[in-house]
Scaffold this active site. Structure first.
Site, PDB file in Angstrom:
ATOM      1  N   ASP A   1       1.084  -1.146  -0.148  1.00 44.80           N
ATOM      2  CA  ASP A   1      -0.273   0.716   0.257  1.00 44.80           C
ATOM      3  C   ASP A   1       1.014   1.373  -0.029  1.00 44.80           C
ATOM      4  OD1 ASP A   1      -2.109   1.949   0.210  1.00 44.80           O
ATOM      5  OD2 ASP A   1      -2.177   1.623   2.157  1.00 44.80           O
ATOM      6  N   ASP A  47      -4.510 -11.839 -14.805  1.00 47.48           N
ATOM      7  CA  ASP A  47      -5.371 -12.112 -14.602  1.00 47.48           C
ATOM      8  C   ASP A  47      -6.960 -12.696 -16.238  1.00 47.48           C
ATOM      9  OD1 ASP A  47      -6.848 -14.806 -13.247  1.00 47.48           O
ATOM     10  OD2 ASP A  47      -5.981 -14.534 -11.612  1.00 47.48           O
ATOM     11  N   ASP A 105      -8.927 -18.140 -15.869  1.00 49.60           N
ATOM     12  CA  ASP A 105      -9.320 -18.092 -14.197  1.00 49.60           C
ATOM     13  C   ASP A 105     -10.447 -19.056 -15.239  1.00 49.60           C
ATOM     14  OD1 ASP A 105      -9.727 -17.651 -11.696  1.00 49.60           O
ATOM     15  OD2 ASP A 105     -11.814 -16.894 -12.097  1.00 49.60           O
ATOM     16  N   GLU A 116      -6.488 -22.780 -15.295  1.00 48.68           N
ATOM     17  CA  GLU A 116      -6.294 -22.806 -14.790  1.00 48.68           C
ATOM     18  C   GLU A 116      -7.666 -23.763 -14.759  1.00 48.68           C
ATOM     19  OE1 GLU A 116      -8.070 -21.658 -10.224  1.00 48.68           O
ATOM     20  OE2 GLU A 116      -9.243 -20.889 -11.806  1.00 48.68           O
ATOM     21  N   HIS A 139      -3.135 -17.733  -3.986  1.00 42.36           N
ATOM     22  CA  HIS A 139      -3.696 -16.790  -3.568  1.00 42.36           C
ATOM     23  C   HIS A 139      -5.269 -17.854  -3.305  1.00 42.36           C
ATOM     24  CE1 HIS A 139      -6.189 -16.624  -7.429  1.00 42.36           C
ATOM     25  NE2 HIS A 139      -7.325 -16.756  -7.057  1.00 42.36           N
ATOM     26  N   ASP A 140      -5.790 -19.161  -3.277  1.00 45.63           N
ATOM     27  CA  ASP A 140      -6.431 -19.201  -2.516  1.00 45.63           C
ATOM     28  C   ASP A 140      -6.256 -20.950  -2.082  1.00 45.63           C
ATOM     29  OD1 ASP A 140      -8.503 -18.086  -4.495  1.00 45.63           O
ATOM     30  OD2 ASP A 140      -8.269 -19.761  -6.266  1.00 45.63           O
TER      31      ASP A 140
HETATM   32  O1  TEU Z   1     -10.370 -20.240  -8.277  1.00 43.95           O
HETATM   33  C1  TEU Z   1     -11.456 -21.428  -9.561  1.00 43.95           C
HETATM   34  C2  TEU Z   1     -11.966 -22.543  -8.213  1.00 43.95           C
HETATM   35  O2  TEU Z   1     -12.199 -23.338  -8.124  1.00 43.95           O
HETATM   36  C3  TEU Z   1     -12.184 -21.836  -6.641  1.00 43.95           C
HETATM   37  O3  TEU Z   1     -12.857 -22.327  -6.254  1.00 43.95           O
HETATM   38  C4  TEU Z   1     -11.506 -22.949  -5.733  1.00 43.95           C
HETATM   39  O4  TEU Z   1     -11.687 -24.152  -5.937  1.00 43.95           O
HETATM   40  C5  TEU Z   1     -11.282 -22.332  -4.601  1.00 43.95           C
HETATM   41  O5  TEU Z   1     -10.972 -21.285  -5.001  1.00 43.95           O
HETATM   42  C6  TEU Z   1     -10.494 -22.970  -2.674  1.00 43.95           C
HETATM   43  O6  TEU Z   1     -10.819 -23.104  -2.252  1.00 43.95           O
HETATM   44  C7  TEU Z   1     -10.353 -19.571  -9.516  1.00 43.95           C
HETATM   45  C8  TEU Z   1      -9.637 -18.163  -8.530  1.00 43.95           C
HETATM   46  O7  TEU Z   1      -8.419 -18.548  -8.600  1.00 43.95           O
HETATM   47  C9  TEU Z   1     -10.015 -18.319  -7.267  1.00 43.95           C
HETATM   48  O8  TEU Z   1      -9.856 -17.179  -6.667  1.00 43.95           O
HETATM   49  C10 TEU Z   1     -11.806 -17.230  -7.720  1.00 43.95           C
HETATM   50  O9  TEU Z   1     -12.053 -16.751  -6.407  1.00 43.95           O
HETATM   51  C11 TEU Z   1     -12.613 -17.993  -8.169  1.00 43.95           C
HETATM   52  O10 TEU Z   1     -11.779 -18.980  -9.638  1.00 43.95           O
HETATM   53  C12 TEU Z   1     -14.272 -17.401  -9.066  1.00 43.95           C
HETATM   54  O11 TEU Z   1     -13.363 -16.725 -10.301  1.00 43.95           O
HETATM   55 CA    CA Z   2      -3.618   2.117  -1.261  1.00 42.47          CA
END
Ligand code: TEU
Ligand code: CA
Length: 539
Positions: free
Chosen positions: A25, A102, A203, A245, A317-318
């Site tokens: 930030d 993305d 995605d 993905e 990030h997931d």
């Molecule tokens: O993730 C795809 C996905 O299948 C996710 O739902 C995944 O199974 C989940 O994050 C597991 O906890 C992508 C992105 O990486 C994710 O951040 C998004 O929320 C999702 O698509 C929807 O766009």
């Molecule tokens: Ca900021």
């Protein structure tokens, strides 16, 4: 610096994923921003990466932190302006870093203009941009569930229709069967290519050929036809790097996606290795079966050799932090984080490092009110409604929840880890006085230094890119050892996955070989807790 005019330059590249909201930030609003990324390019150059995968920065109401796009051609104002993004592209390029954006093509935000119009009338030309089925309030077309909780169909009383949403009601799915939708998306992608974007992470690309009436979401019959059209129309240049993905992809599908003929994508993120330590779903946490992990990696390494290309990753990030997941984030944090890095970076494919992974950032435990992620909030409600105790639900969330990966980047031991002068949108992990980039950059034995060396090794020795893969001791559940070979190079990677001493693994050929990298001084004799060694010789 890599020659990025070569069609397969990305085979030698290492990418770094940035989750913009949590990176840096610069204006004290507690939210990371594009100028913040620019200010950290020097750090990324020092690490040695060739590209950045930028999680979504498009305008969005942020129901899913930008994976719900309301305008594909505008920047989310708290992140900055289009001029800031252009500056990022330019300044990154000057440091040999390519920006990959993305692309969320499966769905938009419910606040996107297209959806607002789609919802306004059955006769609006945008209506058919989304997936609608007639129905009455209490009888949805079928019982499909949305990934983030609740039904996959949302009723719009004014229309007497349901729309399909694979993730959440705020993320309506686009109708890929409508050619106008596809053309509009291709046009948008060309807009970004013209700006100098070097590639895309696509995605949930495995879902674009869905057939909701048949309850098919991924791997629909037209999936590859759509991807080939997308490639031809939107990013025909072979130098554009693309990574799809694809949670559903097995080896056979991955071979199609990553066909070296260039008709589809450069590579996919497949998640087979990431699903090994769970039971019925992600909240059903199981210990890692090391033998299965080894055999899974070997299958992918050998299966795609010469026929496709792997992506190599342990975090995004997931996903939770890998050192907390497969290593030991207490006593052996440094050793185990390096061991996991060496294990994955020794393989064939394109490595992706997720922000903070190179520091050994760990999972966090928050109070339920402190979590931001919609998946976590819904899961907590669903699990406790099913009879889980709040403690058990919070344990599962602390082990697997997505916010583990989303706590702010830890830059220094200063206020808020140097992330923000204001109040961070998600709490900073309390271990930042010890785990931070400033300390890591000064320490030649840091996890950061290990990643830096791994990136440099990949650039120095062709065997990392080109070598065949052989798994040693496939049934051994404590050690993961493999060799890589080209005509004139021989590489050995040995990893101890336990906190106990294990017998050495050293095939005769490697006696006296040069140690390229190790996570303990004096890499000989039995393997110490989480010890890893990379040995190399010229044949
Ligand atoms: O993730 C795809 C996905 O299948 C996710 O739902 C995944 O199974 C989940 O994050 C597991 O906890 C992508 C992105 O990486 C994710 O951040 C998004 O929320 C999702 O698509 C929807 O766009
Ligand atoms: Ca900021």
């Amino acid at each position: 610096m890599l020659d990025k005019t070569k069609p397969d330059w990305w085979k030698s590249a290492v990418f770094y994923q940035i989750y913009p909201k949590s990176f840096q930030d610069t204006n004290g609003d507690g939210i990371g921003d594009l100028p913040g990324i620019v200010s950290r390019l020097e750090y990324l150059q020092e690490l040695g990466v060739d590209g950045i995968w930028l999680s979504p920065v498009y305008d969005s109401p942020q129901a899913d932190n930008g994976y719900d796009i309301s305008d594909y051609r505008a920047i989310y104002p708290p992140f900055g302006t289009m001029a800031d993004l252009e500056a990022l592209i330019r300044q990154a390029d000057a440091r040999g870093i390519t920006i990959i954006m993305d692309l969320v093509l499966n769905h938009t935000s419910d606040q996107h203009q297209w959806f607002r119009r789609a919802k306004s009338s059955r006769d609006d030309p945008y209506h058919d941009y989304y997936i609608w089925r007639d129905g009455s309030p209490d009888s949805p077309p079928n019982d499909m569930k949305a990934c983030f909780g609740g039904p996959a169909w949302t009723y719009v009383p004014e229309l007497g229709q349901y729309y399909f949403c694979m993730f959440s009601p705020w993320q309506p799915d686009l109708n890929w069967e409508n050619p106008a939708v596809r053309q509009e998306l291709y046009d948008m992608i060309r807009f970004w290519v013209k700006k100098g974007i070097g590639g895309f992470r696509l995605d949930v690309i495995d879902a674009i050929g869905k057939l909701p009436d048949e309850k098919i979401t991924t791997n629909g019959p037209k999936l590859h036809e759509y991807i080939r059209e997308l490639r031809r129309e939107a990013f025909p240049a072979p130098t554009i790097v693309t990574v799809g993905e694809a949670w559903s992809a097995g080896l056979a599908e991955a071979e199609r996606y990553a066909d070296p003929d260039g008709s589809e994508l450069s590579m996919v993120f497949q998640f087979e290795h990431m699903l090994l330590d769970q039971g019925v779903d992600k909240w059903d946490v199981k210990p890692l079966p090391v033998v299965q992990l080894k055999q899974c990696c070997a299958r992918w390494q050998n299966g795609l050799f010469g026929k496709g290309w792997n992506s190599l990753f342990l975090e995004n990030h997931d996903l939770p932090r890998i050192v907390s997941r497969w290593g030991d984030d207490g006593k052996w944090r440094v050793e185990s984080a390096k061991m996991l890095a060496m294990m994955i970076h020794g393989m064939q494919g394109t490595p992706y490092i997720y922000q903070g992974e190179e520091l050994g950032m760990t999972n966090v435990r928050l109070a339920i009110e402190e979590y931001d992620d919609l998946e976590i909030r819904n899961a907590y409600a669903e699990l406790t409604a099913k009879g889980w105790t709040p403690e058990a639900a919070l344990d599962a969330i602390a082990a697997r929840g997505r916010d583990n990966a989303r706590t702010p980047m830890q830059w220094s031991a200063g206020k808020n880890a140097g992330f923000s002068t204001g109040t961070p949108w998600l709490p900073v992990h309390p271990n930042y006085p010890e785990v931070n980039a400033e300390a890591a950059r000064k320490d030649p034995n840091s996890i950061f230094a290990c990643y830096q060396k791994l990136i440099a090794l990949r650039k120095t020795y062709p065997v990392f890119r080109d070598g065949t893969f052989t798994l040693l001791d496939p049934e051994d559940g404590s050690r993961f050892a493999y060799t890589r070979d080209t005509a004139d190079e021989h590489l050995l990677v040995v990893c101890n996955f336990t906190a106990e001493e294990q017998p050495e693994v050293c095939p005769e050929a490697f006696r006296g070989a040069q140690a390229l990298l190790h996570n303990y001084a004096d890499p000989t004799g039995p393997l110490r807790p989480y010890e890893a060694r990379m040995l190399y010789l010229k044949k």
